[in-house]
Design an enzyme around this catalytic site. Structure first.
Site, PDB file in Angstrom:
ATOM      1  N   SER A   1       1.050  -7.565 -11.959  1.00 22.36           N
ATOM      2  CA  SER A   1       0.071  -6.684 -12.593  1.00 22.36           C
ATOM      3  C   SER A   1      -0.470  -7.224 -13.910  1.00 22.36           C
ATOM      4  O   SER A   1      -1.593  -6.927 -14.278  1.00 22.36           O
ATOM      5  CB  SER A   1       0.696  -5.312 -12.823  1.00 22.36           C
TER       6      SER A   1
ATOM      7  N   HIS B   1       0.111  -3.241  -6.403  1.00 20.70           N
ATOM      8  CA  HIS B   1      -1.211  -3.689  -6.875  1.00 20.70           C
ATOM      9  C   HIS B   1      -1.973  -4.433  -5.781  1.00 20.70           C
ATOM     10  O   HIS B   1      -2.795  -5.309  -6.079  1.00 20.70           O
ATOM     11  CB  HIS B   1      -1.069  -4.576  -8.115  1.00 20.70           C
TER      12      HIS B   1
ATOM     13  N   LYS C   1      -2.179   4.205  -7.057  1.00 22.21           N
ATOM     14  CA  LYS C   1      -3.168   3.226  -7.539  1.00 22.21           C
ATOM     15  C   LYS C   1      -4.378   3.247  -6.598  1.00 22.21           C
ATOM     16  O   LYS C   1      -5.131   4.212  -6.618  1.00 22.21           O
ATOM     17  CB  LYS C   1      -2.518   1.854  -7.671  1.00 22.21           C
TER      18      LYS C   1
HETATM   19  C1  LIG Z   1       2.619   0.919 -10.702  1.00 23.27           C
HETATM   20  C2  LIG Z   1       3.747   0.210 -10.118  1.00 23.27           C
HETATM   21  C3  LIG Z   1       4.912   0.874  -9.741  1.00 23.27           C
HETATM   22  C4  LIG Z   1       5.132   2.338 -10.011  1.00 23.27           C
HETATM   23  O1  LIG Z   1       4.400   3.134  -9.133  1.00 23.27           O
HETATM   24  P1  LIG Z   1       4.444   4.715  -9.310  1.00 23.27           P
HETATM   25  O2  LIG Z   1       4.179   5.236  -7.935  1.00 23.27           O
HETATM   26  O3  LIG Z   1       3.417   5.063 -10.304  1.00 23.27           O
HETATM   27  O4  LIG Z   1       5.817   5.072  -9.764  1.00 23.27           O
HETATM   28  C5  LIG Z   1       5.908   0.145  -9.125  1.00 23.27           C
HETATM   29  N1  LIG Z   1       5.785  -1.180  -8.915  1.00 23.27           N
HETATM   30  C6  LIG Z   1       4.687  -1.847  -9.290  1.00 23.27           C
HETATM   31  C7  LIG Z   1       4.590  -3.319  -9.026  1.00 23.27           C
HETATM   32  C8  LIG Z   1       3.642  -1.183  -9.904  1.00 23.27           C
HETATM   33  O5  LIG Z   1       2.569  -1.857 -10.292  1.00 23.27           O
END
Ligand SMILES: *Cc1c(COP(=O)(O)O)cnc(C)c1O
Length: 415
Positions: free
Chosen positions: A190, A218, A249
């Site tokens: 990310s 991502h 996301k």
């Molecule tokens: C955003 C993210 C998470 C967390 O996701 P949520 O559903 O918001 O808890 C976990 N792993 C990665 C790689 C992320 O980018």
């Protein structure tokens, strides 16, 4: 003693230290729904400002899509607001299983289990399937939630240098005596927007009899030619033992996550994973929304195609303007500024120009690697990107960083 002055002062000092170090995170209040154009109150108490959002994880522009909102409303009307239960007591509706099956089909796995978030999925999965006789070998840049899951698991932990396959191979050899080995990586990282070398990792895992874990938060929905994720892009669909991902996301952006993969491992999570067993069911309204998102993405690649075109256009524009970018081909495009204060100053000036793009600095990224992380969306139109580019160039000129190398920027502003 309760909350005595001594306790209060200790925390006030700690918070002061965070502020003095320039690391205090200030939230900005958005008064509109999430989209390319948003209305922001910042600083708190000031008049609302219309800005273009360049830092949401709203990759596919589905966070406020009318069809998703409509499906969510229908879910609310037919399945109610909340379940007031965990899954195994009385919190499983038909739509929860329907979504698990749809995700399985979308990702090309054997089975799927929903979690309240991907953070929870990562926190629960390792402990549910591994013992102290096993080893977890993770990339050094994996997401914080994976680190937490690793901490909760009794298996041994080792790491390999970021995306360094020689180093991974050495670690696999080193742990040859373990009962099970599992290699752990993010699909798209990310902070830098680079992609894991999944094809090589699959070969190494086959050669050394290891399982492979992928967090595709991502990537799910837009990486790969039909948006299935990094495993599709790398040609290894069906070969990843565990995929975790988020619905928070690209896949609608509300909340929720899952573990998807080998059916026995998924079943182990259903029996054992603590954030699954002891936290409330994903709300029906969210499940209904994500079901619609997957329908939209399965029917057409239009949105991920538009995202790809937008990201290429943006990357090219910034490159031609003379910014230093991180290499990559994802919609995460970091503009490197190296110095933390410079990143904050540039972000503030961009905001004044109507562009919302946040500065990232230590400890979120390593010291001396401060940046503005831009994230492109299928919700962006050409006029958004052109206006944002114009603002970036204006601010870049002000700080005299256009056409300058990393060394020149560091020489001028320090690390
Ligand atoms: C955003 C993210 C998470 C967390 O996701 P949520 O559903 O918001 O808890 C976990 N792993 C990665 C790689 C992320 O980018």
């Amino acid at each position: 003693m309760a909350y005595s002055e001594r306790v209060r002062e200790t925390y006030q000092q700690q918070l002061g230290g965070i502020k003095d170090a320039g690391l205090f995170k200030q939230e900005r209040f958005i008064h509109s729904s999430q989209a390319a154009d948003i209305e922001v109150e910042f600083p708190s108490g000031s008049a609302l400002k219309n800005v273009i959002n360049m830092c949401a994880n709203n990759y596919l522009g589905l966070s406020s899509h009318p069809d998703v909102i409509k499906a969510a409303h229908e879910g609310l009307d037919t399945r109610g607001y909340g379940m007031s239960s965990v899954r195994f007591i009385c919190g499983t509706q038909d739509i929860h299983r329907e979504l698990e099956n749809k995700v399985t089909e979308f990702l090309g796995t054997e089975d799927t289990i929903l979690f309240p978030s991907c953070m929870d999925a990562n926190a629960g999965v390792f402990e549910a399937v591994l013992t102290k006789d096993d080893v977890m070998i993770s990339d050094r840049l994996v997401h914080a939630s994976i680190i937490d899951g690793i901490r909760l698991c009794a298996a041994e932990h080792d790491t390999f240098k970021h995306s360094n396959m020689d180093h991974l191979e050495k670690k696999l050899q080193l742990h040859a005596d373990k009962r099970f080995k599992i290699v752990i990586t993010d699909g798209v990282f990310s902070m830098d927007g680079d992609t894991a070398k999944l094809a090589e990792m699959v070969s190494l895992c086959e050669q050394y009899d290891a399982m492979l874990f992928l967090d595709d938060s991502h990537a799910s929905g837009f990486i790969g030619k039909t948006g299935r994720g990094t495993h599709e892009q790398c040609g290894v669909v069906g070969k990843i033992d565990i995929i975790t991902t988020t619905f928070g996301k690209a896949l609608g952006g509300a909340s929720g996550g899952c573990v998807s993969g080998r059916k026995e491992l998924v079943e182990m999570c259903r029996q054992r994973a603590r954030p699954y067993l002891f936290s409330n069911t994903v709300a029906p309204v969210v499940v209904s929304g994500v079901l619609k998102v997957l329908d939209i993405l399965s029917a057409s690649t239009e949105r991920r195609d538009k995202l790809e075109t937008n990201a290429d256009y943006w990357r090219k524009g910034l490159t031609e303007a003379g910014f230093v970018l991180k290499e990559g081909d994802t919609p995460i495009i970091p503009v490197m500024l190296f110095n933390a204060k410079l990143a904050q100053d540039v972000s503030r000036d961009l905001f004044d120009e109507g562009i919302y793009a946040i500065g990232f600095f230590f400890p979120v990224v390593p010291q001396g690697q401060a940046r503005i992380r831009t994230q492109i969306s299928a919700g962006h139109e050409r006029h958004h990107l052109d206006k944002a580019l114009e603002a970036f160039i204006k601010v870049g000129k002000k700080y005299d960083i256009l056409g300058k190398t990393k060394q020149e920027i560091i020489a001028k502003y320090g690390k």
